[in-house]
Design a protein around this motif. Structure first.
Motif, PDB file in Angstrom:
ATOM      1  N   UNK A 130       0.838  -1.194   0.000  1.00  0.00           N
ATOM      2  CA  UNK A 130       0.000   0.000   0.000  1.00  0.00           C
ATOM      3  C   UNK A 130       0.880   1.255   0.000  1.00  0.00           C
ATOM      4  N   UNK A 131       0.495   2.219  -0.827  1.00  0.00           N
ATOM      5  CA  UNK A 131       1.257   3.472  -0.880  1.00  0.00           C
ATOM      6  C   UNK A 131       1.266   4.117   0.500  1.00  0.00           C
ATOM      7  N   UNK A 132       2.441   4.530   0.937  1.00  0.00           N
ATOM      8  CA  UNK A 132       2.584   5.119   2.269  1.00  0.00           C
ATOM      9  C   UNK A 132       3.799   6.038   2.253  1.00  0.00           C
ATOM     10  N   UNK A 133       3.561   7.331   2.109  1.00  0.00           N
ATOM     11  CA  UNK A 133       4.659   8.291   2.032  1.00  0.00           C
ATOM     12  C   UNK A 133       5.483   8.320   3.319  1.00  0.00           C
ATOM     13  N   UNK A 134       4.821   8.151   4.446  1.00  0.00           N
ATOM     14  CA  UNK A 134       5.559   8.188   5.717  1.00  0.00           C
ATOM     15  C   UNK A 134       6.558   7.041   5.788  1.00  0.00           C
ATOM     16  N   UNK A 135       6.128   5.854   5.345  1.00  0.00           N
ATOM     17  CA  UNK A 135       7.042   4.715   5.320  1.00  0.00           C
ATOM     18  C   UNK A 135       8.155   4.936   4.296  1.00  0.00           C
ATOM     19  N   UNK A 136       7.798   5.541   3.174  1.00  0.00           N
ATOM     20  CA  UNK A 136       8.823   5.845   2.174  1.00  0.00           C
ATOM     21  C   UNK A 136       9.886   6.753   2.766  1.00  0.00           C
ATOM     22  N   UNK A 137       9.440   7.804   3.446  1.00  0.00           N
ATOM     23  CA  UNK A 137      10.390   8.732   4.069  1.00  0.00           C
ATOM     24  C   UNK A 137      11.255   8.009   5.098  1.00  0.00           C
ATOM     25  N   UNK A 138      10.640   7.126   5.879  1.00  0.00           N
ATOM     26  CA  UNK A 138      11.388   6.419   6.927  1.00  0.00           C
ATOM     27  C   UNK A 138      12.533   5.610   6.329  1.00  0.00           C
ATOM     28  N   UNK A 139      12.258   4.902   5.242  1.00  0.00           N
ATOM     29  CA  UNK A 139      13.305   4.077   4.642  1.00  0.00           C
ATOM     30  C   UNK A 139      14.313   4.915   3.857  1.00  0.00           C
ATOM     31  N   UNK A 140      13.844   5.974   3.206  1.00  0.00           N
ATOM     32  CA  UNK A 140      14.793   6.865   2.531  1.00  0.00           C
ATOM     33  C   UNK A 140      15.755   7.482   3.546  1.00  0.00           C
ATOM     34  N   UNK A 141      15.222   7.849   4.705  1.00  0.00           N
ATOM     35  CA  UNK A 141      16.070   8.478   5.723  1.00  0.00           C
ATOM     36  C   UNK A 141      17.134   7.505   6.229  1.00  0.00           C
ATOM     37  N   UNK A 194       5.925  15.246   0.751  1.00  0.00           N
ATOM     38  CA  UNK A 194       5.354  13.901   0.744  1.00  0.00           C
ATOM     39  C   UNK A 194       5.812  13.145   1.986  1.00  0.00           C
ATOM     40  N   UNK A 195       4.876  12.876   2.894  1.00  0.00           N
ATOM     41  CA  UNK A 195       5.205  12.122   4.095  1.00  0.00           C
ATOM     42  C   UNK A 195       5.963  12.923   5.121  1.00  0.00           C
ATOM     43  N   UNK A 196       6.127  14.203   4.857  1.00  0.00           N
ATOM     44  CA  UNK A 196       6.873  15.101   5.733  1.00  0.00           C
ATOM     45  C   UNK A 196       6.451  16.516   5.366  1.00  0.00           C
ATOM     46  N   UNK A 197       6.592  17.455   6.286  1.00  0.00           N
ATOM     47  CA  UNK A 197       6.262  18.839   5.958  1.00  0.00           C
ATOM     48  C   UNK A 197       7.194  19.353   4.871  1.00  0.00           C
ATOM     49  N   UNK A 198       6.629  20.064   3.908  1.00  0.00           N
ATOM     50  CA  UNK A 198       7.454  20.629   2.843  1.00  0.00           C
ATOM     51  C   UNK A 198       8.516  21.541   3.451  1.00  0.00           C
ATOM     52  N   UNK A 199       9.749  21.342   3.061  1.00  0.00           N
ATOM     53  CA  UNK A 199      10.848  22.102   3.650  1.00  0.00           C
ATOM     54  C   UNK A 199      11.945  22.222   2.591  1.00  0.00           C
ATOM     55  N   UNK A 200      12.003  23.381   1.931  1.00  0.00           N
ATOM     56  CA  UNK A 200      12.966  23.567   0.860  1.00  0.00           C
ATOM     57  C   UNK A 200      14.413  23.522   1.373  1.00  0.00           C
ATOM     58  N   UNK A 201      14.626  24.014   2.572  1.00  0.00           N
ATOM     59  CA  UNK A 201      15.985  24.004   3.122  1.00  0.00           C
ATOM     60  C   UNK A 201      16.472  22.575   3.334  1.00  0.00           C
TER      61      UNK A 201
END
Length: 372
Positions: A124-135, A157-164
């Motif tokens: 299942x699509x899950x941006x939060x999980x994607x961010x967790x593994x990318x991190x 996506x799965x995190x607050x937008x943060x350009x910095x």
């Protein structure tokens, strides 16, 4: 390994069309339809990069027919098995093996597991999980993971937008020589997101990406030369880089090369060549290329005039949300070209384009005494 990229000129492994911003000019010709325009990909559509899968050792205890798993498999071998299943289109099995590799700390497995969660492949699509593994991958110094984590921050996506934060992770990736990260860092300097706008820095990072043979970076570098951003305007150089990108199959590069042939910029004007490259782009689903191919059919440039074909390609473009395609489809309905004349449909498509800010569509609606 899957990557994300910004496709700068008009687009999480992906290009700088991160948000597919069209930063090209809008030139309106006598037909009063929206004419072909350049594609710029400033963070880009998502596309898995081709991945080299090392051959397993002959003494591996893994059997592809039985999918049996022996504990002595290394994390790298597990990752490779995941790749083999991914290539076969068995995403559920790919996820299983990526997870095994990722849980043993394999950074590539973590990146690709994140990618599967981001896109909903085999899970299942899950941006939060994607961010967790990318991190997890990024914090191990994996350049692809860093690039993809930057992409998630860039888009929120799965995190607050943060350009910095996006800039920080793109830079880490780019400084390791990762072509997608270099392209995306260049895009941040182009747009001024998270950093002061700086065309010279944009050019520097795009060149690094392009010179590694990265098709999106080549397209974007061509766009810089075409428009004279950070460098003297040079249509011949623009054509050279667009061609490198196009010949690798990049749909934005193909669309842009088609436009150079259409206008005769940096190359002899050649409608047949313009048509050829627009068609290659359009058939890959590029909305700008579809609109431009429709325009060629509308005007009979490089092909016999065919309103029905024009409508077909304008519709494909419009249904993807391309403002030019929407405007042009409205024009066809208003005039009954290739379709039954239908005022209501014309206004509907003009409004869609106008609400995206296309001035030509607004002009049409004003002429019709309609609002948007």
């Amino acid at each position: 390994m899957k990557i994300k990229y910004l496709s700068i000129l008009i687009g999480c492994v992906a290009a700088l069309n991160i948000y597919a911003q069209d930063i090209s000019k809008h030139v309106i010709k006598k037909t009063e339809v929206q004419t072909p325009k350049r594609t710029t990909t400033v963070v880009s559509k998502k596309k898995a990069a081709s991945r080299v899968v090392p051959q397993r050792k002959r003494n591996s205890s893994y059997s592809s027919s039985s999918n049996s798993y022996q504990p002595q498999l290394s994390a790298e071998e597990m990752y490779n098995i995941g790749n083999e299943n991914y290539k076969k289109g068995d995403y559920s099995e790919a996820v299983k093996w990526y997870r095994k590799a990722a849980e043993q700390g394999n950074a590539s497995g973590q990146t690709d597991l994140g990618y599967m969660y981001e896109h909903g492949y085999g899970v299942l699509k899950d941006y939060s999980e994607a961010v967790r593994w990318y991190r997890k991958s990024a914090e191990q110094g994996n350049a692809a993971g860093q690039n993809n984590l930057g992409y998630m921050y860039r888009n929120g996506y799965g995190v607050l937008k943060d350009y910095s934060e996006a800039l920080r992770w793109f830079r880490k990736s780019a400084e390791q020589g990762y072509a997608a990260g270099q392209n995306n860092l260049g895009a941040m300097y182009l747009t001024g997101y998270g950093v002061s706008q700086d065309y010279s820095e944009t050019l520097r990072w795009l060149r690094k990406s392009a010179e590694q043979g990265y098709a999106t970076g080549q397209n974007n570098l061509g766009w810089m030369y075409e428009n004279g951003y950070g460098v003297l305007q040079d249509y011949s150089e623009a054509v050279r880089w667009y061609r490198k990108s196009a010949e690798q199959g990049d749909d934005d590069g193909q669309n842009n090369l088609g436009s150079m042939y259409l206008d005769g910029y940096g190359v002899s004007q050649d409608y047949s060549e313009a048509l050829r490259w627009y068609r290659k782009s359009a058939e890959q689903g590029n909305a700008g290329g579809q609109n431009n191919l429709g325009w060629m059919y509308l005007n009979g440039y490089g092909v016999s005039q065919d309103y029905s074909e024009a409508v077909r390609w304008f519709r494909k473009s419009a249904e993807q949300g391309n403002d030019g395609g929407q405007n042009n489809l409205g024009y066809m309905y208003l005039n009954g070209y290739g379709v039954s004349k239908d005022y209501t449909e014309a206004v509907k498509w003009y409004r869609k384009a106008a609400r995206q800010g296309l001035e030509k569509a607004k002009d049409h609606l004003r002429d019709l005494n309609e609002t948007w």
